[in-house]
Design a protein around this motif. Structure first.
Motif, PDB file in Angstrom:
ATOM      1  N   ASP A 108      39.605  38.529  46.640  1.00 38.67           N
ATOM      2  CA  ASP A 108      40.037  37.996  45.207  1.00 38.67           C
ATOM      3  C   ASP A 108      40.184  36.600  45.413  1.00 38.67           C
ATOM      4  OD1 ASP A 108      40.065  40.682  44.751  1.00 38.67           O
ATOM      5  OD2 ASP A 108      41.812  40.664  43.691  1.00 38.67           O
ATOM      6  N   ASN A 109      39.441  35.886  44.351  1.00 37.42           N
ATOM      7  CA  ASN A 109      39.662  34.417  44.269  1.00 37.42           C
ATOM      8  C   ASN A 109      39.166  33.581  45.328  1.00 37.42           C
ATOM      9  OD1 ASN A 109      40.682  35.006  41.332  1.00 37.42           O
ATOM     10  ND2 ASN A 109      42.470  35.447  42.303  1.00 37.42           N
ATOM     11  N   ARG A 131      31.756  42.058  37.353  1.00 35.71           N
ATOM     12  CA  ARG A 131      33.083  42.369  37.559  1.00 35.71           C
ATOM     13  C   ARG A 131      33.562  41.762  39.170  1.00 35.71           C
ATOM     14  NH1 ARG A 131      36.198  44.988  34.015  1.00 35.71           N
ATOM     15  NH2 ARG A 131      35.314  45.954  32.404  1.00 35.71           N
ATOM     16  N   GLU A 132      32.620  42.044  40.012  1.00 33.34           N
ATOM     17  CA  GLU A 132      32.607  41.640  41.419  1.00 33.34           C
ATOM     18  C   GLU A 132      32.606  40.047  41.572  1.00 33.34           C
ATOM     19  OE1 GLU A 132      33.127  43.679  44.882  1.00 33.34           O
ATOM     20  OE2 GLU A 132      34.445  43.842  43.025  1.00 33.34           O
ATOM     21  N   ASP A 134      33.279  38.010  39.124  1.00 33.89           N
ATOM     22  CA  ASP A 134      34.389  37.680  38.528  1.00 33.89           C
ATOM     23  C   ASP A 134      35.607  37.473  39.491  1.00 33.89           C
ATOM     24  OD1 ASP A 134      35.910  36.360  36.338  1.00 33.89           O
ATOM     25  OD2 ASP A 134      36.650  38.795  36.136  1.00 33.89           O
ATOM     26  N   ARG A 135      35.583  38.927  40.351  1.00 33.24           N
ATOM     27  CA  ARG A 135      36.733  39.053  41.155  1.00 33.24           C
ATOM     28  C   ARG A 135      36.932  38.035  42.059  1.00 33.24           C
ATOM     29  NH1 ARG A 135      37.394  41.182  45.859  1.00 33.24           N
ATOM     30  NH2 ARG A 135      35.482  41.707  45.919  1.00 33.24           N
ATOM     31  N   VAL A 136      35.837  37.600  42.589  1.00 31.19           N
ATOM     32  CA  VAL A 136      35.785  36.768  43.825  1.00 31.19           C
ATOM     33  C   VAL A 136      35.764  35.211  43.751  1.00 31.19           C
ATOM     34  CG1 VAL A 136      35.081  38.629  45.536  1.00 31.19           C
ATOM     35  CG2 VAL A 136      33.404  36.802  44.160  1.00 31.19           C
ATOM     36  N   LYS A 224      36.208  32.058  34.326  1.00 29.28           N
ATOM     37  CA  LYS A 224      36.962  33.394  34.381  1.00 29.28           C
ATOM     38  C   LYS A 224      37.919  33.567  33.103  1.00 29.28           C
ATOM     39  CE  LYS A 224      39.100  34.875  38.176  1.00 29.28           C
ATOM     40  NZ  LYS A 224      38.448  36.041  38.524  1.00 29.28           N
ATOM     41  N   ARG A 227      43.749  36.124  32.283  1.00 28.54           N
ATOM     42  CA  ARG A 227      44.133  37.801  32.127  1.00 28.54           C
ATOM     43  C   ARG A 227      45.772  37.831  32.199  1.00 28.54           C
ATOM     44  NH1 ARG A 227      39.277  38.028  34.195  1.00 28.54           N
ATOM     45  NH2 ARG A 227      38.201  39.664  33.714  1.00 28.54           N
TER      46      ARG A 227
END
Length: 227
Positions: A108-109, A131-132, A134-136, A224, A227
């Motif tokens: 992540d990130n 989503r992937e 965005d996740r990384v 991003k 959240r």
């Protein structure tokens, strides 16, 4: 903020030493605009994330987007693609990772910026890929991909072009028509652009969204969502 266009001088610099193996398929489906669109994507992304240290090129193919990106930035770039042969035949040197775009092999990130060009439409689940990405990503996600016009007459027109004309235009460039017919079948199974725009707006903080070439492609730069 609006999309940032690459200048003619910048495009000249990109074209001056463009590799001969630069992907022809995207030239044919983008009406010879793919290099300009990639340059515009890079410049727009850098407007929102001006000093990235680490950038990921998702579904990089032979690294065409990375090639353009390095004309505008000295950030460290990583190319990732499912095909080992694509990575081996990359048009530019650099770190290459084999992996699937619906299960990115990174924490992540991991990256300041995650980009992709002319690839997401090949996925069976675009939402999962977004989503992937965005996740990384720590900050920015930017991509160009083939969509499907909301207008029925435009769908009919571009469908006719992809099915009956583009394979033979490719033949004039020395390619085999049968190698390009798969693009039409990808187009047929896509959802309309309204669906994708709604999806992207739900998952990301959209900064730039536009459609190009009779709405056959969408161009997205997003941050991003907190959240």
């Amino acid at each position: 903020m609006q999309e940032v266009k690459a200048t003619d001088e910048e495009l000249k610099r990109v074209y001056e030493d463009i590799p001969s193996s630069y992907d022809r398929a995207n030239r044919f489906i983008s009406f010879n605009q793919d290099v300009r669109w990639r340059a515009d994507l890079v410049k727009t992304a850098l407007k929102f994330c001006p000093n990235p240290l680490l950038v990921l090129d998702v579904a990089s193919g032979k690294g065409e987007l990375t090639y353009v990106f390095r004309k505008f930035s000295n950030a460290y770039t990583v190319m990732m693609d499912y095909s080992e042969n694509m990575l081996k035949g990359a048009v530019i040197e650099g770190d290459r990772v084999q992996g699937s775009f619906d299960s990115l092999p990174f924490r992540d990130n991991s990256f300041d910026m995650v980009m992709s060009s002319f690839a997401l439409h090949a996925s069976d689940d675009v939402e999962l890929v977004i989503r992937e990405m965005d996740r990384v990503s720590r900050h920015l996600i930017a991509f160009i991909a083939m969509g499907k016009p909301d207008s029925p007459w435009k769908r009919a027109y571009v469908g006719f072009y992809l099915h009956y004309l583009m394979p033979y235009i490719a033949m004039l460039g020395g390619a085999k028509p049968q190698d390009y017919r798969y693009i039409y079948y990808i187009f047929r199974r896509l959802s309309t652009n309204l669906y994708y725009k709604t999806l992207f707006s739900r998952l990301l903080d959209i900064k730039v969204y536009r459609e190009m070439a009779l709405n056959l492609f969408y161009f997205v730069v997003a941050e991003k969502r907190e959240r």
